[in-house]
Design an enzyme around this catalytic site. Sequence first.
Site, PDB file in Angstrom:
ATOM      1  N   HIS A   1      -5.625   1.155  13.933  1.00  0.00           N
ATOM      2  CA  HIS A   1      -4.553   3.278  13.279  1.00  0.00           C
ATOM      3  C   HIS A   1      -5.634   4.513  14.236  1.00  0.00           C
ATOM      4  O   HIS A   1      -5.536   5.360  14.469  1.00  0.00           O
ATOM      5  CB  HIS A   1      -4.831   3.577  12.002  1.00  0.00           C
ATOM      6  CG  HIS A   1      -3.368   2.501  11.206  1.00  0.00           C
ATOM      7  ND1 HIS A   1      -3.320   1.869  11.332  1.00  0.00           N
ATOM      8  CD2 HIS A   1      -1.730   3.607  11.722  1.00  0.00           C
ATOM      9  CE1 HIS A   1      -1.724   1.412  10.730  1.00  0.00           C
ATOM     10  NE2 HIS A   1      -0.925   2.337  10.689  1.00  0.00           N
TER      11      HIS A   1
ATOM     12  N   GLU B   1     -16.085   1.030   4.100  1.00  0.00           N
ATOM     13  CA  GLU B   1     -15.544   2.286   4.098  1.00  0.00           C
ATOM     14  C   GLU B   1     -15.987   3.191   3.316  1.00  0.00           C
ATOM     15  O   GLU B   1     -16.579   4.031   4.214  1.00  0.00           O
ATOM     16  CB  GLU B   1     -14.074   2.677   4.654  1.00  0.00           C
ATOM     17  CG  GLU B   1     -13.289   1.583   5.245  1.00  0.00           C
ATOM     18  CD  GLU B   1     -12.263   0.445   5.630  1.00  0.00           C
ATOM     19  OE1 GLU B   1     -11.971   0.198   6.505  1.00  0.00           O
ATOM     20  OE2 GLU B   1     -12.971   0.253   4.338  1.00  0.00           O
TER      21      GLU B   1
ATOM     22  N   GLN C   1       0.150   0.320   6.427  1.00  0.00           N
ATOM     23  CA  GLN C   1      -0.569   1.063   5.911  1.00  0.00           C
ATOM     24  C   GLN C   1      -0.370   2.346   5.784  1.00  0.00           C
ATOM     25  O   GLN C   1      -0.698   3.826   6.258  1.00  0.00           O
ATOM     26  CB  GLN C   1      -2.019   0.723   6.893  1.00  0.00           C
ATOM     27  CG  GLN C   1      -2.697  -0.380   6.646  1.00  0.00           C
ATOM     28  CD  GLN C   1      -3.646  -0.822   7.983  1.00  0.00           C
ATOM     29  OE1 GLN C   1      -3.419  -0.311   8.578  1.00  0.00           O
ATOM     30  NE2 GLN C   1      -5.017  -1.071   7.247  1.00  0.00           N
TER      31      GLN C   1
ATOM     32  N   GLY D   1     -22.065  11.423 -10.030  1.00  0.00           N
ATOM     33  CA  GLY D   1     -22.937   9.907 -10.673  1.00  0.00           C
ATOM     34  C   GLY D   1     -22.290   9.053 -10.278  1.00  0.00           C
ATOM     35  O   GLY D   1     -22.218   8.064 -11.184  1.00  0.00           O
TER      36      GLY D   1
END
Length: 557
Positions: free
Chosen positions: A29, A50, A113, A416
């Site tokens: 993509h 990622e 996707q 955090g």
Amino acid sequence: MARMNGGELVVRTLLDVGADTLFGINGAHVDAIYQAALDHGLPIVDTRHEMNAGHAAEGYARVRYSLRVAVLTAGGGFTNAVTSMANAYLDRTPVLYLAGSGPLAMDQANTLQAGIDQVAIAAPVTKWAPRSTRAELIPRILARAIRTALAPPRGPVLVDIPWDVLTADAGEPDPAARLLAAPDVASSAPAAAVGEILGRLATAQRPAVLPGSEVARAGAGADLCAFAEAVSVPVLADYESLGLLSGSRAGFGLIQSLAGLDAGQRPDVVLMLGLRFGLTTGHGSGSLIPHQAFIMQVDSDARELGHLQPVSATVLADPGAVARQLSAAALAREGWPDHVQWWQQLRAHIRHRQEMVAAQVVPDVRIHPYDAVRAITTALPPGAVVVADGALTYLWLSETIPGAGVSAYLCHGYLGSMGVGMGVALGAQAAARDRPVVLVTGDGAVGYSLAEFDSMVRARLLVVVVVLNNRAWGATLHAQQLTLGQDRVVNNRLENGSYSEVARALGADGTTITNLTELGPALAHALDSKRPACRDVQVSLAPVPPEERVIMGGSPF
């Protein structure tokens, strides 16, 4: 003039605004972007997850004080980076996330996707999240997104570009497109406000300046220090701003150093330059910033002014621009008062805290974590970039890092999130190849991203990873022990495996440290080796850092 597709327009626009490194993992993509980057010699550091592409873009932006780019393929590639978006959003880090998505022509077709609204998912954790539905719109949308990300308060943006838009013929390039991405001029403060700030600091007995991330993002560290030194005002930083104080006589370390001052020794005038009330300021409790002080708060977000704690004066402006104004005005005047006694009191208080921490060290069969972080900070060369990841790790390290002379201290922010360190360190080293980058992480946190040793080796990113290995999720284990009892400790043990052996298996250097005397030389060797390295330091689990005691409602000592 040659015609082009959407991917070519993306890369040309990024080059026009000075992008020199992207982070991501390729996928069909977004391959049009990768192909155009290849043609133009624009490097893309490919991570193994990622999540870490996003965190690497954060790390690069935090070291370079500029916008950086993560390229995400559709579906899982995008969702893997949502934590990074939230992290950047809360910490005001300017990152451009470029996400591919399913083709417009196959919308609502249950294709690969696709089927999720990436823009809707990103909208709550970005400043702006548009979609480009035509290739020719890409430069205009990217330009607006970049301006939005860089406008104070800075933060992340997402641009969603469907696969068939990236691959579509975009026609001839628009020669004026490069002018669209120039960031807006930062807003400054009225002259009267600058005069009031300087006047209040000049007449104070115990003034203090507390900068936040927006001063760092604006690249105004030198102006901040020049102003503070001229006016003779101590500066205490949050984690993000600590590196700005390196080498400045006005630098007094972290804001937590204000804790425990006697009533007659607490600051009476406080200037907050982009620092927000919340996590690093005692949540407006007055424990760090006294309620009785005359508090002046400068921020570019009106929602933060006077939030959680009453303030005496507010300035709605870019803190970085105001730091430059204050520096210019302070250096143009002479006769500023010398707060020698206040400086001495504060230095003595900080030394006393250090002595109290050291006095709690009890010998153990494993290395005490305070001894470990003290050895690490002693071994750091001046100007190093230090990344901290893991709850106990950053709490211990924060006790010694102010004296290390680092150029940047990239620690957990408001989200955090554990496990961000490998990606942030990878990006920081890509941004600062002339400086050593050391990640100090817990064994729990490093487990999220061990495969990134492979990325560091392939990209020749010479990060030194120091694992403080107590074989547990230490902070939550301590919380269970202290609040529920030893018999209620559950799901917090991490007792198998060798992180140094994992590093070696992926091509990095790896050593396990069991004796304190080995740590300094082993770290020095790693810094000189010109290879990514792991130092697996076997530390004791039992000690509780002072700030963890505070978090759990007790006294630091």
